[in-house]
Design an enzyme around this catalytic site. Structure first.
Site, short mmCIF file in Angstrom:
data_model
loop_
_atom_site.label_atom_id
_atom_site.label_comp_id
_atom_site.label_asym_id
_atom_site.label_seq_id
_atom_site.Cartn_x
_atom_site.Cartn_y
_atom_site.Cartn_z
N VAL A 1 31.79 40.03 29.47
CA VAL A 1 31.60 41.28 30.46
C VAL A 1 32.09 42.47 29.72
CG1 VAL A 1 34.09 40.67 31.24
CG2 VAL A 1 32.34 41.67 32.68
N GLY B 1 28.40 34.12 34.81
CA GLY B 1 29.38 34.68 35.71
C GLY B 1 30.18 35.79 35.14
N GLU B 2 31.31 36.31 35.35
CA GLU B 2 32.12 37.39 35.11
C GLU B 2 31.55 38.80 35.47
OE1 GLU B 2 32.49 37.45 30.55
OE2 GLU B 2 33.22 35.47 30.46
N GLY B 3 30.38 38.61 36.05
CA GLY B 3 29.76 40.01 36.31
C GLY B 3 28.62 40.32 35.15
#
Lengths: 340, 340
Positions: free
Chosen positions: B86, B305-307
């Site tokens: 991220v 995930g994480e953005g």
């Protein structure tokens, strides 16, 4: 591509603080960038330069598009004024725009950002014979190679393809047919938007062009000369020029895709430098991507050209390299790994 | 969304120097941004801030993932050190990263970039009863609303969702089942990567969680409390907070998608602010996107995930707004239009 570096990049992807494989296609992109550069991590492909190759087409006389031919030159002016989509997107992603006149019919006044490389005032109508002479196709191809070389000499680390040419999806469809064996009914699209009657006519025009020009795809220069446009030939050279310098070439839509088919026929290794920025809604583009084995990064039904789809993908290409450069490994970050 | 401005934006898209519709999905995005902002052209959604909501999950004890629970806290440390994916992608696209502890089990030392908003030390195991109390879910939701408000107050014009929580795809799958009616076998995915046996077990865990918690999707807070994670509840609030301020919220993968289902159940209008950054390879994410009617901008098989997926899409969102702001009209540029 450097196989030792490809291996090194795959290994690093598996040691970085993320589940192995969890970046999907982005991991493949990062590995290809490393193999192309011959170093892991690879340099981030920036700054990037989009070269918009502009040309006109004799087949315009066959009524394959509702847009008047003068729009090619008008849009070149628009590019130079910064008012087109390619300019807006290039500003957003930090790319430079260079316009290359390889075959616009009209005279274009000299301007900053315009490279005068006119080979001819448009191509000939390819339903009546070859669009270009072999010498013209070669001259356009060499022009594309030189533009790639000059942009890299100027410090660019990513080349982005752009194009402008009213009627240029018609020669693109013909090239896709010649290089993939597809039928014109499958390879021809609606370009900037034509009605059903014009679309049927366009398919017929492509069919007649192929009948009038029996080409051998094993002779890619001859095929480009017979069926291409000047910007298609120049873009094939642009791909070859970037690949020779081991600089990534981010491809836009069906014009670039058809040019990449020619480039790959000339030198299959050139594909190692190619990244498909997007999939356009032109059916011939999907045929070209499948034939080349390229997976598009963006797939949002764009059908504009100019380099617009490739520019949208530029941050993804850069992000892929950045991840391989910046992300800590499990060991470095003191993060536990999954139980076996 | 402001219907007059939506109309104005569509009209402008048709007058700009490009064939109408040729920017595909990007045109729809630009129109939605204008309608959300209530002005055409809309502001470019920058600067952007990604908020990574972190939490732990009682269901981890059921063996739904090979990753140890401590990895949640270790990755928060990695985010704060700038060493995670991220961080790399945020640097590439010019976004800021804020980490929000809404429910990590361990104590996290104070650090720049970390917002301490811990509601609980992880959720309870939802195969034995509700994951959270209603009060905990509300507190997490309100925390998410406040983070959105604070980030917008700080000058951000785009909110990007991020998440971290080992085992958090399990509650996401349960939420997708509750809000869409899907069977656990269709909504459950392999998360960060589990083998066949663990996957079958994970489906069974989701099924048992749904059996242990008979929820009413018309009570979204109760559903979040029973089946969610603290980061899911906070993300639902983050979506609502951004929407209330008419700021675009760029959604990441299945965690954000399941939270957006809850947010839309609370306030359907919130969807007007939502943009699906990408489609992850988690099957529950596609179910959520279909249910919400959102089309993802990027589709590259990410499952991190994480953005990460949303950050890849940020330049596309910004480009869509930039086009509507910068591109000249046919009249302004003196470009001819197509023949009727």
């Amino acid at each position: 591509l450097d196989t030792r570096v490809l291996e090194e990049a795959r290994d690093r992807q598996d040691r970085m603080t993320k589940p192995p494989g969890s970046l999907g296609v982005l991991e493949d992109i990062s590995v290809q960038l490393a193999g192309l550069a011959g170093e892991c991590p690879p340099p981030i492909p920036e700054p990037a330069a989009v070269a918009v190759f502009a040309g006109d087409h004799g087949v315009h006389a066959q009524g394959v598009t509702p847009w008047p031919q003068e729009v090619t030159a008008q849009m070149v002016h628009n590019f130079l004024e910064g008012g087109a989509v390619v300019n807006a997107l290039a500003r957003q992603v930090g790319a430079g725009v260079t316009v290359v006149d390889v075959g616009v019919v009209g005279d274009l006044p000299g301007a900053a950002g315009l490279l005068p490389r006119k080979v001819a005032r448009g191509t000939a109508d390819f339903t009546r014979g070859p669009a270009m002479t072999r010498e013209q196709a070669l001259q356009a191809l060499e022009g594309g190679i030189e533009v790639a070389r000059d942009l890299v000499s100027a410090g660019n680390r990513c080349l982005v393809t752009g194009d402008m040419g009213i009627a240029n999806t018609t020669p693109a469809a013909a090239l896709v047919c010649a290089f993939t064996g597809a039928d014109p009914a499958r390879a021809t699209g609606r370009g900037t938007g034509v009605d059903d009657a014009t679309f049927e006519h366009k398919v017929d025009v492509v069919r007649r062009a192929l009948a009038a020009n029996p080409v051998d795809p094993a002779d890619p220069i001859g095929t480009l000369a017979a069926l291409g446009g000047l910007e298609h030939a120049a873009l094939a050279g642009f791909v070859l020029g970037g690949a020779a310098l081991r600089v990534p070439v981010l491809l836009d839509g069906v014009i670039a895709g058809s040019a990449a088919l020619a480039a790959a026929a000339i030198s299959p290794e050139a594909l190692g430098a190619c990244f498909a920025g997007h999939r356009s809604s032109e059916p011939g583009h999907s045929l070209a991507l499948d034939h080349l084995g390229l997976r598009p990064l963006v797939d949002l039904e764009l059908r504009l050209g100019e380099g617009s789809g490739a520019l949208l993908a530029l941050p993804l290409l850069q992000g892929a390299a950045r991840v391989l450069r910046d992300v800590a490994t499990f060991d470095d970050a003191g993060v536990s790994t999954a139980h076996a």
